[in-house]
Design a protein around this motif. Structure first.
Motif, PDB file in Angstrom:
ATOM      1  N   LYS A 200      37.476  33.556  45.037  1.00  0.00           N
ATOM      2  CA  LYS A 200      36.768  32.495  45.775  1.00  0.00           C
ATOM      3  C   LYS A 200      35.612  31.946  44.953  1.00  0.00           C
ATOM      4  N   MET A 201      34.916  32.853  44.234  1.00  0.00           N
ATOM      5  CA  MET A 201      33.787  32.400  43.415  1.00  0.00           C
ATOM      6  C   MET A 201      34.245  31.469  42.297  1.00  0.00           C
ATOM      7  N   VAL A 202      35.371  31.814  41.683  1.00  0.00           N
ATOM      8  CA  VAL A 202      35.882  31.000  40.580  1.00  0.00           C
ATOM      9  C   VAL A 202      36.488  29.709  41.115  1.00  0.00           C
ATOM     10  N   GLY A 203      37.082  29.772  42.288  1.00  0.00           N
ATOM     11  CA  GLY A 203      37.634  28.573  42.913  1.00  0.00           C
ATOM     12  C   GLY A 203      39.050  28.254  42.494  1.00  0.00           C
ATOM     13  N   TYR A 204      39.849  29.265  42.213  1.00  0.00           N
ATOM     14  CA  TYR A 204      41.243  29.022  41.855  1.00  0.00           C
ATOM     15  C   TYR A 204      41.994  28.443  43.034  1.00  0.00           C
ATOM     16  N   ARG A 205      42.847  27.506  42.739  1.00  0.00           N
ATOM     17  CA  ARG A 205      43.697  26.884  43.760  1.00  0.00           C
ATOM     18  C   ARG A 205      45.155  27.013  43.314  1.00  0.00           C
ATOM     19  N   ARG A 206      46.011  27.146  44.280  1.00  0.00           N
ATOM     20  CA  ARG A 206      47.438  27.214  43.984  1.00  0.00           C
ATOM     21  C   ARG A 206      47.945  25.808  43.703  1.00  0.00           C
ATOM     22  N   GLN A 207      48.721  25.692  42.626  1.00  0.00           N
ATOM     23  CA  GLN A 207      49.287  24.396  42.272  1.00  0.00           C
ATOM     24  C   GLN A 207      50.487  24.113  43.171  1.00  0.00           C
ATOM     25  N   ASP A 208      50.855  22.838  43.292  1.00  0.00           N
ATOM     26  CA  ASP A 208      51.927  22.435  44.212  1.00  0.00           C
ATOM     27  C   ASP A 208      53.259  23.106  43.899  1.00  0.00           C
TER      28      ASP A 208
ATOM     29  N   ASP B   4      53.441  33.799  41.882  1.00  0.00           N
ATOM     30  CA  ASP B   4      53.016  33.312  40.566  1.00  0.00           C
ATOM     31  C   ASP B   4      51.522  33.020  40.549  1.00  0.00           C
ATOM     32  N   PHE B   5      51.022  32.431  41.638  1.00  0.00           N
ATOM     33  CA  PHE B   5      49.592  32.137  41.743  1.00  0.00           C
ATOM     34  C   PHE B   5      48.771  33.421  41.693  1.00  0.00           C
TER      35      PHE B   5
ATOM     36  N   SER C   4      46.154  34.176  38.766  1.00  0.00           N
ATOM     37  CA  SER C   4      44.728  34.269  39.095  1.00  0.00           C
ATOM     38  C   SER C   4      44.187  35.681  38.883  1.00  0.00           C
ATOM     39  N   ASN C   5      44.964  36.715  39.257  1.00  0.00           N
ATOM     40  CA  ASN C   5      44.482  38.085  39.075  1.00  0.00           C
ATOM     41  C   ASN C   5      44.332  38.438  37.599  1.00  0.00           C
ATOM     42  N   ALA C   6      45.268  37.990  36.766  1.00  0.00           N
ATOM     43  CA  ALA C   6      45.155  38.247  35.325  1.00  0.00           C
ATOM     44  C   ALA C   6      43.916  37.559  34.766  1.00  0.00           C
ATOM     45  N   SER C   7      43.681  36.342  35.195  1.00  0.00           N
ATOM     46  CA  SER C   7      42.508  35.604  34.734  1.00  0.00           C
ATOM     47  C   SER C   7      41.212  36.253  35.227  1.00  0.00           C
ATOM     48  N   ILE C   8      41.216  36.697  36.466  1.00  0.00           N
ATOM     49  CA  ILE C   8      40.019  37.320  37.039  1.00  0.00           C
ATOM     50  C   ILE C   8      39.717  38.647  36.338  1.00  0.00           C
TER      51      ILE C   8
ATOM     52  N   ARG D 173      36.284  41.674  32.659  1.00  0.00           N
ATOM     53  CA  ARG D 173      36.097  42.418  31.412  1.00  0.00           C
ATOM     54  C   ARG D 173      35.084  41.711  30.521  1.00  0.00           C
ATOM     55  N   THR D 174      35.188  40.392  30.443  1.00  0.00           N
ATOM     56  CA  THR D 174      34.291  39.614  29.600  1.00  0.00           C
ATOM     57  C   THR D 174      32.844  39.761  30.057  1.00  0.00           C
ATOM     58  N   HIS D 175      32.626  39.713  31.368  1.00  0.00           N
ATOM     59  CA  HIS D 175      31.272  39.797  31.934  1.00  0.00           C
ATOM     60  C   HIS D 175      30.855  41.224  32.268  1.00  0.00           C
TER      61      HIS D 175
END
Length: 182
Positions: free
Chosen positions: A52-60, A66-67, A71-75, A80-82
């Protein structure tokens, strides 16, 4: 609203989340005895909050599976980065820290120690051996004690915990071990 504000850097918002949510969420968490299902829910809530903080949205054209995978891989990569600690690992860190404090309390100094050591895991093993796994009233001896993870990590954990500086230094190893041996 502050956590979802896109004009603020994500690193600062993650720090704010740690400052605001951790004290409320993990109040007395060292004494908790969570199941795997509860730990899984704790991890899921953290991922949902960061999503929610990042604001990912599911594409059409994207399926829900898949979403979630994307999103979980990106999060996880962002966390890890932060250097954001996963909440289940943070829970294990608090649990091991609290267990060390309890072991250092001493038998006569604190009511907490006396309550937690009453019919502890050594008593449970003694009764289980005496009655071949049965309690005195024909039921199997099923227990789930807070110190079971300590016993699995090191059978001499109470002696190890007496040296607070070494116990604190080994917290990271304990947390890594516990996250791998759930």
């Amino acid at each position: 609203d502050l956590l979802r504000c896109r004009s603020a850097p994500l690193g600062k918002r993650l720090q704010l989340m740690k400052i605001v949510i951790h004290p409320a969420l993990f109040w007395c968490a060292g004494s908790w005895n969570l199941t795997q299902v509860q730990l899984s829910k704790l991890r899921d809530v953290q991922l949902r909050m960061v999503r929610k903080m990042v604001g990912y949205r599911r594409q059409d054209c994207e399926t829900v599976g898949d979403f979630m995978h994307r999103s979980n891989a990106s999060i996880r990569n962002l966390m890890r980065t932060h250097k954001v600690e996963k909440w289940d690992a943070h829970y294990h860190r608090l649990q091991f820290s609290w267990g060390g404090d309890v072991a250092r309390m001493g038998q006569t100094s604190a009511l907490t120690y006396q309550v937690l050591k009453h019919r502890d895991i050594s008593w449970i093993h003694k009764v289980a051996e005496q009655y071949r796994g049965n309690q005195q009233h024909c039921r199997k001896l099923h227990t789930w004690r807070w110190e079971r993870c300590f016993m699995k990590y090191s059978p001499s954990w109470q002696k190890d915990a007496q040296d607070k500086s070494n116990w604190v230094k080994s917290l990271d190893n304990m947390v890594v071990w516990r996250c791998m041996h759930r």
